[in-house]
Each structure stands twice: as C-alpha cells, then as structure tokens.
Scaffold this motif. Structure first.
Motif, PDB file in Angstrom:
ATOM      1  N   UNK A  82      46.258  40.650  39.952  1.00 15.80           N
ATOM      2  CA  UNK A  82      47.628  41.656  39.904  1.00 15.80           C
ATOM      3  C   UNK A  82      46.935  42.804  38.632  1.00 15.80           C
ATOM      4  N   UNK A  83      47.414  43.434  38.866  1.00 16.80           N
ATOM      5  CA  UNK A  83      47.429  44.732  38.231  1.00 16.80           C
ATOM      6  C   UNK A  83      48.691  45.143  37.672  1.00 16.80           C
ATOM      7  N   UNK A  84      49.527  46.412  36.633  1.00 19.52           N
ATOM      8  CA  UNK A  84      50.925  46.261  35.753  1.00 19.52           C
ATOM      9  C   UNK A  84      51.378  46.741  36.666  1.00 19.52           C
ATOM     10  N   UNK A  85      50.727  47.457  38.268  1.00 21.25           N
ATOM     11  CA  UNK A  85      51.856  48.350  39.199  1.00 21.25           C
ATOM     12  C   UNK A  85      52.089  47.942  41.073  1.00 21.25           C
ATOM     13  N   UNK A  86      50.765  46.336  40.416  1.00 22.90           N
ATOM     14  CA  UNK A  86      50.048  46.282  42.346  1.00 22.90           C
ATOM     15  C   UNK A  86      49.394  45.113  42.173  1.00 22.90           C
ATOM     16  N   UNK A  87      50.162  43.999  42.973  1.00 23.23           N
ATOM     17  CA  UNK A  87      49.741  42.803  43.312  1.00 23.23           C
ATOM     18  C   UNK A  87      48.460  42.847  45.054  1.00 23.23           C
ATOM     19  N   UNK A  88      47.417  42.200  44.817  1.00 21.44           N
ATOM     20  CA  UNK A  88      46.254  43.210  45.825  1.00 21.44           C
ATOM     21  C   UNK A  88      45.722  41.514  46.868  1.00 21.44           C
ATOM     22  N   UNK A  89      45.301  41.173  47.191  1.00 22.65           N
ATOM     23  CA  UNK A  89      44.695  40.124  47.841  1.00 22.65           C
ATOM     24  C   UNK A  89      43.512  40.896  48.345  1.00 22.65           C
ATOM     25  N   UNK A  90      42.439  39.544  48.178  1.00 25.81           N
ATOM     26  CA  UNK A  90      41.125  40.140  47.986  1.00 25.81           C
ATOM     27  C   UNK A  90      40.548  38.862  48.834  1.00 25.81           C
ATOM     28  N   UNK A  91      40.102  38.790  49.489  1.00 27.54           N
ATOM     29  CA  UNK A  91      39.220  37.992  50.748  1.00 27.54           C
ATOM     30  C   UNK A  91      37.818  37.583  50.942  1.00 27.54           C
ATOM     31  N   UNK A  92      37.195  36.660  50.568  1.00 29.78           N
ATOM     32  CA  UNK A  92      35.810  36.659  50.584  1.00 29.78           C
ATOM     33  C   UNK A  92      34.714  35.589  51.317  1.00 29.78           C
ATOM     34  N   UNK A  93      33.602  36.194  52.024  1.00 30.20           N
ATOM     35  CA  UNK A  93      32.467  34.515  52.049  1.00 30.20           C
ATOM     36  C   UNK A  93      32.987  33.783  51.475  1.00 30.20           C
ATOM     37  N   UNK A  94      32.437  32.419  51.782  1.00 32.81           N
ATOM     38  CA  UNK A  94      31.537  31.761  50.600  1.00 32.81           C
ATOM     39  C   UNK A  94      30.417  31.435  50.275  1.00 32.81           C
ATOM     40  N   UNK A  95      30.531  31.167  49.334  1.00 38.55           N
ATOM     41  CA  UNK A  95      28.456  30.858  48.642  1.00 38.55           C
ATOM     42  C   UNK A  95      27.713  30.075  49.330  1.00 38.55           C
ATOM     43  N   UNK A  96      26.800  29.855  49.622  1.00 37.79           N
ATOM     44  CA  UNK A  96      25.711  29.122  50.424  1.00 37.79           C
ATOM     45  C   UNK A  96      25.790  29.260  51.884  1.00 37.79           C
ATOM     46  N   UNK A  97      25.185  28.395  52.030  1.00 42.28           N
ATOM     47  CA  UNK A  97      24.538  28.475  53.252  1.00 42.28           C
ATOM     48  C   UNK A  97      25.849  28.419  54.296  1.00 42.28           C
TER      49      UNK A  97
END
Length: 386
Positions: free
Chosen positions: A89-104
């Motif tokens: 979240x920012x003041x002007x916009x919302x984004x979505x972040x997708x990441x690889x999980x940690x670990x093996x």
C-alpha cells in the motif's frame, strides 16, 4: 490410447449417457447430512507483517515500478498454500507482490518468473489479468525472486455455492467463469510470444510424470488408490491436440469479479500455467461437481437446479460450443486424472508443511484430503473400466 477424438455431437450423446454414473444432486444446500468441510477458507483481510524489508523493497520499486511513490506499507494475505502473497500500500495505489517461499523447494516449483511472463503477455491481448509491473530475480532485495502487479479491486468468491447470490446471479457467475476459460483457450500462444512457454506434445504423459514424481518424492503416507492410478492413467492417455495456454488451477476463488456484476476482472495465480491440452483446464474446473463433499468448493450433493448453478453437462457443452473443441478421451478419464493430480498437489503441500516451508498453517490439513480424493479418482477409473 484414443485413436480419434469424438465429434461435438458424439460428445453430447456421451455426456447424456454418462449422466447416470455421475454423483446425483439429492441434498439441499447446507443440508445437515453433508460432511463438514475440511480446510474451510474465509475472506480474511491481509495482516501487517515484518516478512519483507520495506526500505529495500521501496528502493527497488522506485527503480522498477512505473509511478511508484512511497512510503510503503506491507501486509500479507492469509490465503494460498504455495507462493506467499502480499499487499503493498502507498498513498495513491495498491499493489500485489508474489514471491517464492523460503527454504528447500522441489525442482521447477514456485516459478514466479513464469507467472509474471504469462500475465504480462496475456495483458496485452485484453484477457482479464492484473497489470504486471516488474519481475525481480535479485534475491538480495527480499530473499527470493518475486514480481509486482496491480491489485484489482473486486470480489473473490471463496464458496462455490455462492450463498449470498440469487439463482440468476449464480448462473451468470458460472457462465462468466466458463466463458472466460474458453476465451483463454482461444488465445494463440505463438501470437502472444508464448510459443516456447511449454514443451510441445505428450502433455498428459508429462503431467502424470510430474505429479507422480511429486507424490513419490514428498514425505508422507502412501495410498493404495494413488499407486493404482499411477499405473492405470498412463495406459489410457488422450490423443495429442494443438497446445494452448493452460492455467493449471482455474477455479472461482482464483479470479476477481466485478463488485456488482457477473464479470471477471482478473484471473489470478498462474503458478501452474504452461502450454498443454486445454481440456485439462476444463475438466479441472468440472472436477468441482464431483469432488468429495468435504472439499470446500465441492458441488456434489447439492440441489444445484434450485440454486441456479449449471450442471456439469451444461458447463461442458457451453465450453465446447464456445471453443469448437472436443474431448480426446472419455470424461471419466479426465476426472480421474484431475482428482489424482489434486491429491498429489495436496500431498506436496502437506510435506512442505511438515518441513516448515508451507505458506500457511492450513498446510497440515492437506494430508487429510489426499486419501478421499485418490479414492474418488479410482471410482472413475473403475467406472470407465466397467
């Protein structure tokens, strides 16, 4: 092996003949006789988290994301068993972040770079996906690969029974769901730069090898029905067909609907996408009409005519009409395959949970679902053999 795919007319006749062997809709919605749902999901709001370094992420976004301006607030979504997902979240916009999980991780799993690529390509065609802003393969930013896309505001419907909708609204939503899938499968992968997004040919053979390998290599109990399916499914593979973009996890709660209209604004969660047989996507969706009743989005045992939900046969016919496609094997084979694949996926989720690498605490419940899904798959195998 099926030598020749049936025609559309032959498919329709076969569907009508098979109606008697598919689960009958005898119970009313929320009937007390219905088994309790395992792993029920509620539409939980994202929660504050300290998983990510907001300063390092903000620095990267200023360089990579057009129009970004901090300060940045980070929250984590509760749902999802695989790639951790965050709201930025920012003041002007919302984004979505997708990441690889940690670990093996298992080989080729959690490929967020592929998710970004397919979303970016489909967005140029007008197909409903979020805007893909940027991909980061520098693990020093947050500890793993990730990408950032726009957040699409709308409804995510977690309960396939659609308890808050009228019968007419339910029908319209399911029609929009199947029409959107047909639209995806009409996209020419080569024309949108995805001609090399998956290996050509032998789609079901490769998929069976992949999910068999995940089942065998993942720690956990073993199931007789899974072993039988591992031997039985490869003996009856559908005929090859021209490859299309296959989502891999196409279902109602992986899309954002308009806040008030039965219209799909965005299809989400492309982690399992590839090039392959579009009927795999179709029958994965149709699987919800026949999954064990304790599954969250199972439609088995519901009085779907009264609810306004289309039958399995109506969904299938609507898709085949929209695409001009046909089945390359009996419907029972596809249902057995998808139930097997779903069971193998959950087996892997449970294994990651035991190893401490799963995205949420519900991973431990996944193991309870494997056995019933495998047994349901073998029922379809037995019916086809009979």
């Amino acid at each position: 092996m099926v030598a020749m795919a049936p025609t559309l007319a032959e498919n329709g006749a076969a569907i009508r003949r098979r109606h008697a062997i598919l689960p009958q809709n005898q119970l009313i919605n929320n009937d007390s006789k219905t088994a309790p749902v395992i792993d029920a999901v509620q539409n939980e709001p994202p929660r504050p988290t300290d998983d990510l370094d907001a300063v390092r992420l903000s620095d990267w976004m200023r360089q990579a994301v057009e129009g970004f301006a901090g300060p940045l607030e980070i929250l984590r979504f509760a749902g999802g068993q695989s790639n951790p997902t965050y709201q930025l979240r920012t003041r002007g916009q919302r984004y979505v972040l997708r990441r690889k999980p940690p670990g093996m991780l298992l080989a080729s799993a959690h490929a967020v770079d592929r998710e970004f690529r397919v979303i970016h390509a489909l967005g140029k065609t007008g197909f409903p996906v979020p805007r893909a802003f940027a991909l980061c393969e520098d693990e020093s930013v947050i500890g793993s690969d990730f990408y950032v896309m726009a957040m699409v505001e709308g409804r995510i419907l977690w309960d396939g029974r659609l308890p808050d909708a009228s019968p007419a609204e339910r029908r319209a939503i399911y029609d929009a769901e199947i029409d959107t899938l047909a639209a995806l499968h009409r996209v020419d992968p080569v024309a949108v730069g995805l001609g090399d997004y998956g290996r050509p040919g032998n789609y079901f053979a490769r998929q069976l090898a992949r999910w068999t390998r995940q089942y065998v290599e993942s720690d956990g109990p073993r199931y007789e029905a899974m072993d039988r399916l591992i031997a039985w499914l490869p003996e009856r593979l559908p005929a090859d067909r021209p490859a299309r973009i296959v989502h891999g996890d196409y279902r109602l709660d992986n899309m954002v609907l308009h806040p008030s209209e039965p219209r799909v604004l965005a299809v989400l969660d492309w982690e399992l996408s590839t090039l392959g047989d579009p009927i795999a996507d179709l029958t994965y969706l149709l699987m919800h009409w026949v999954t064990p009743v304790h599954e969250r989005n199972s439609l088995a045992g519901l009085h779907i005519a009264a609810l306004g939900i289309p039958t399995l046969e109506q969904m299938l016919a609507r898709y085949l009409t929209a695409t001009g496609d046909s089945l390359g094997a009996p419907l029972e084979w596809y249902l057995a395959y998808n139930l097997f694949r779903f069971a193998a996926i959950l087996h892997g989720v449970a294994a990651r949970g035991r190893a401490g690498n799963a995205n949420n605490a519900r991973a431990g419940l996944a193991q309870q679902r494997v056995g019933p899904l495998a047994a349901a798959a073998w029922v379809f195998a037995e019916r086809l053999q009979a």
